[in-house]
Design a protein around this motif. Sequence first.
Motif, PDB file in Angstrom:
ATOM      1  N   VAL A 106       0.845  -1.207   0.000  1.00 10.34           N
ATOM      2  CA  VAL A 106       0.000   0.000   0.000  1.00 10.34           C
ATOM      3  C   VAL A 106       0.879   1.255   0.000  1.00 10.34           C
ATOM      4  O   VAL A 106       0.575   2.238  -0.681  1.00 10.34           O
ATOM      5  CB  VAL A 106      -0.990  -0.005   1.193  1.00 10.34           C
TER       6      VAL A 106
ATOM      7  N   ASP B 261       3.738   1.519  -1.454  1.00 12.49           N
ATOM      8  CA  ASP B 261       4.133   1.674  -2.870  1.00 12.49           C
ATOM      9  C   ASP B 261       3.013   2.325  -3.668  1.00 12.49           C
ATOM     10  O   ASP B 261       3.250   3.214  -4.482  1.00 12.49           O
ATOM     11  CB  ASP B 261       4.440   0.305  -3.486  1.00 12.49           C
ATOM     12  N   GLU B 262       1.810   1.829  -3.441  1.00 10.89           N
ATOM     13  CA  GLU B 262       0.657   2.368  -4.166  1.00 10.89           C
ATOM     14  C   GLU B 262       0.487   3.867  -3.876  1.00 10.89           C
ATOM     15  O   GLU B 262       0.217   4.653  -4.774  1.00 10.89           O
ATOM     16  CB  GLU B 262      -0.627   1.636  -3.756  1.00 10.89           C
ATOM     17  N   LEU B 263       0.641   4.227  -2.610  1.00 11.17           N
ATOM     18  CA  LEU B 263       0.465   5.637  -2.223  1.00 11.17           C
ATOM     19  C   LEU B 263       1.545   6.515  -2.844  1.00 11.17           C
ATOM     20  O   LEU B 263       1.307   7.666  -3.187  1.00 11.17           O
ATOM     21  CB  LEU B 263       0.513   5.792  -0.695  1.00 11.17           C
ATOM     22  N   ILE B 264       2.740   5.949  -2.988  1.00  6.33           N
ATOM     23  CA  ILE B 264       3.857   6.755  -3.491  1.00  6.33           C
ATOM     24  C   ILE B 264       3.837   6.870  -5.012  1.00  6.33           C
ATOM     25  O   ILE B 264       4.002   7.957  -5.558  1.00  6.33           O
ATOM     26  CB  ILE B 264       5.196   6.166  -3.004  1.00  6.33           C
TER      27      ILE B 264
ATOM     28  N   LYS C  90       1.364   5.728  -7.299  1.00  7.05           N
ATOM     29  CA  LYS C  90       0.121   5.796  -8.062  1.00  7.05           C
ATOM     30  C   LYS C  90      -0.235   7.249  -8.397  1.00  7.05           C
ATOM     31  O   LYS C  90       0.030   8.151  -7.598  1.00  7.05           O
ATOM     32  CB  LYS C  90      -1.011   5.175  -7.249  1.00  7.05           C
ATOM     33  N   THR C  91      -0.823   7.430  -9.554  1.00  8.84           N
ATOM     34  CA  THR C  91      -1.355   8.756  -9.880  1.00  8.84           C
ATOM     35  C   THR C  91      -2.854   8.623 -10.034  1.00  8.84           C
ATOM     36  O   THR C  91      -3.355   7.542 -10.339  1.00  8.84           O
ATOM     37  CB  THR C  91      -0.766   9.305 -11.191  1.00  8.84           C
ATOM     38  N   ASP C  92      -3.543   9.714  -9.803  1.00 11.79           N
ATOM     39  CA  ASP C  92      -5.001   9.642  -9.828  1.00 11.79           C
ATOM     40  C   ASP C  92      -5.483   9.298 -11.226  1.00 11.79           C
ATOM     41  O   ASP C  92      -5.210  10.010 -12.186  1.00 11.79           O
ATOM     42  CB  ASP C  92      -5.590  10.978  -9.370  1.00 11.79           C
ATOM     43  N   THR C  93      -6.211   8.187 -11.320  1.00 11.38           N
ATOM     44  CA  THR C  93      -6.701   7.732 -12.627  1.00 11.38           C
ATOM     45  C   THR C  93      -8.097   8.247 -12.910  1.00 11.38           C
ATOM     46  O   THR C  93      -8.690   7.920 -13.904  1.00 11.38           O
ATOM     47  CB  THR C  93      -6.749   6.201 -12.676  1.00 11.38           C
ATOM     48  N   ASP C  94      -8.593   9.036 -11.983  1.00  6.51           N
ATOM     49  CA  ASP C  94      -9.994   9.472 -12.099  1.00  6.51           C
ATOM     50  C   ASP C  94     -10.133  10.784 -12.868  1.00  6.51           C
ATOM     51  O   ASP C  94     -10.959  11.604 -12.565  1.00  6.51           O
ATOM     52  CB  ASP C  94     -10.586   9.615 -10.689  1.00  6.51           C
ATOM     53  N   ASP C  95      -9.267  10.991 -13.805  1.00  7.78           N
ATOM     54  CA  ASP C  95      -9.340  12.246 -14.572  1.00  7.78           C
ATOM     55  C   ASP C  95     -10.035  12.037 -15.899  1.00  7.78           C
ATOM     56  O   ASP C  95      -9.955  10.999 -16.469  1.00  7.78           O
ATOM     57  CB  ASP C  95      -7.935  12.781 -14.838  1.00  7.78           C
TER      58      ASP C  95
END
Lengths: 520, 79
Positions: B67, B69-72, B74-79
């Motif tokens: 998690v 790693d995911e927080l670091i 990841k970029t917001d895919t909700d665009d």
Amino acid sequence: MIENIDLSLVDWSRAQFALTAIYHWLFVPLTLGLSFILVIMETKYIRTGSEKWKKTTKFWMKLFGINFAIGVSTGLILEFEFGTNWSNYSWFVGDIFGAPLAVEGILAFFMESTFIAVMFFGWDKVSKRFHIASTWLVAIGANLSALWILVANAWMENPVGMIFNPETARNEMMNFWEVLFNPVAVDKFFHTITSGFVLASLFVTGISAWFLIRNREKEMALNSIKVAAIFGSFATVVLIFTGDTSARTIAKVQPVKFAAMEALYEGQTNAGLNVFGILADKDDSDDLDEKDIIARIEIPGFLSVMTHGDRDSFVAGIKDLVYGSEEKGIMSASEKIERGKIARQLLLDYKEARTRDESEEVDILKARFEDNDFQDEYFRYFGYSYINKPADIVPNVPLVFYSFHLMVALGFLFLLMQLLAWYFSVDGTIVKRKVFHWILLISIPLPYLASVLGWLVTEMGRQPWIIQDLMPVGIAVSNLSTSTVQTTFWLFAALFTALLIAEVSIMTRQIKNGPKIEEE
Amino acid sequence: MGFILKSFNNIFQFYGNGFKTMPAWGRKVWLVILIKLFIMFAVLRIFFFPDLLKKNFDSDEERGMHVLDELIIKTDTDD
């Protein structure tokens, strides 16, 4: 055609969660309110000793039982989804969700499940006092169960009472009472349960009106309308009052949502309250996709008064909150994005130090996360680090605006209906008022609609966040294939639709049977 | 001891009689509950809704690192 719509994984996951939550919520509020109406009716039976009140109580208890049985445990599906579709979020929230949901499970299981059996099987087997105590405990248990999930939901609106631990990548509860008495949680709890009370009272008056239309079970129908209308009138007043306090809390902790509820783009002193309005795209709109209110009914100055208790007070608009205002002391979204990035960089540094096994550096960086100044000045904006541009922090304004205003309008309509039902019951003219019977009957779905609209304001108004300012929805979602989520979306749609059809058909049959046919 | 056993027996009989004398609508509702729970726990939970972090990682430490790693990254895919 749905297959032509290009919905991403995040959108499908959101759609799935919305579908299951909305369906689950179709069953819950009737349980919350009808349980207390049963308490009142059974109290009347015990006080008067009249078998008519016993028959009335047993009839509504039957409908309560059907609704409870069909709806019970549908909320567990939401927990399945947390673990599968929202695993990052699930982990990140840590024991903030775990503790309240565990309490909910224990209360739901031991209180409701135990005493609901006494409620149904205990007539003539236990004393009247023990029976009504059981009915009370079912009502209290059902409503307390709702408390815990609402506390968890309120934390998503206003995360308090915790500290983020980079070692576990989880938020850890520091103060249970701060989480429990989160102002959003208190408002949300009372607003939500009273919405259930209002829904249940309109359900009872609507079904009773059907009996009057059919010229059947007149005495039971009249008694039921009276009880439900009085209970519902008081509940609606509390509902409106808690709606007001909720909005005031939202203005403090979720100002963008509040501005969207009023489609307020430019902050104002002496701001007017929109009773209703029609939104249209603004010609010279920038990247905020600004809307104009082209037709409105407004109460001048009232929004300032309701929000801060002073007509001259300033209510921040969407533009102030996105672009900031030095004069008003409002930080811009760009500044929050920068601060969020600093917090995320620190998390990256921590992770790299841990990977390199540099224990001294790890301890220093971890200590920074425990520092109150860092928490208040940087980590509280952690979620902003994922935001691409300031305008992205604005939710869908028309959806939030219309949902909010329609919900409020329905709330006042419910108050009028309940007060009229009460008045007509007292003056003895309700039997003759055929049109009013039909209004009560066809209004049964309206509180369900209002309830769903309220949740739309809550959840859609919080966008892009799943946890306000800490985590956007896109970061919370698990790495699954979109087709997997689509499959389960349709499975849930089928399951819940089948359950709803089962509920409506069993309930309709029992309503048609009325209270006379006890054992069928 | 005798009192406890008697109490258990009374509770058992209370539930037993309740279910035995249950009206038709009650039996129908119980059928719906059982079908629903079967679908939820024996079908949906097992085949469609595994707890991903529990399934894919052996320890809480691994889950936390994933998690993180995911927080670091990841970029917001909700665009």
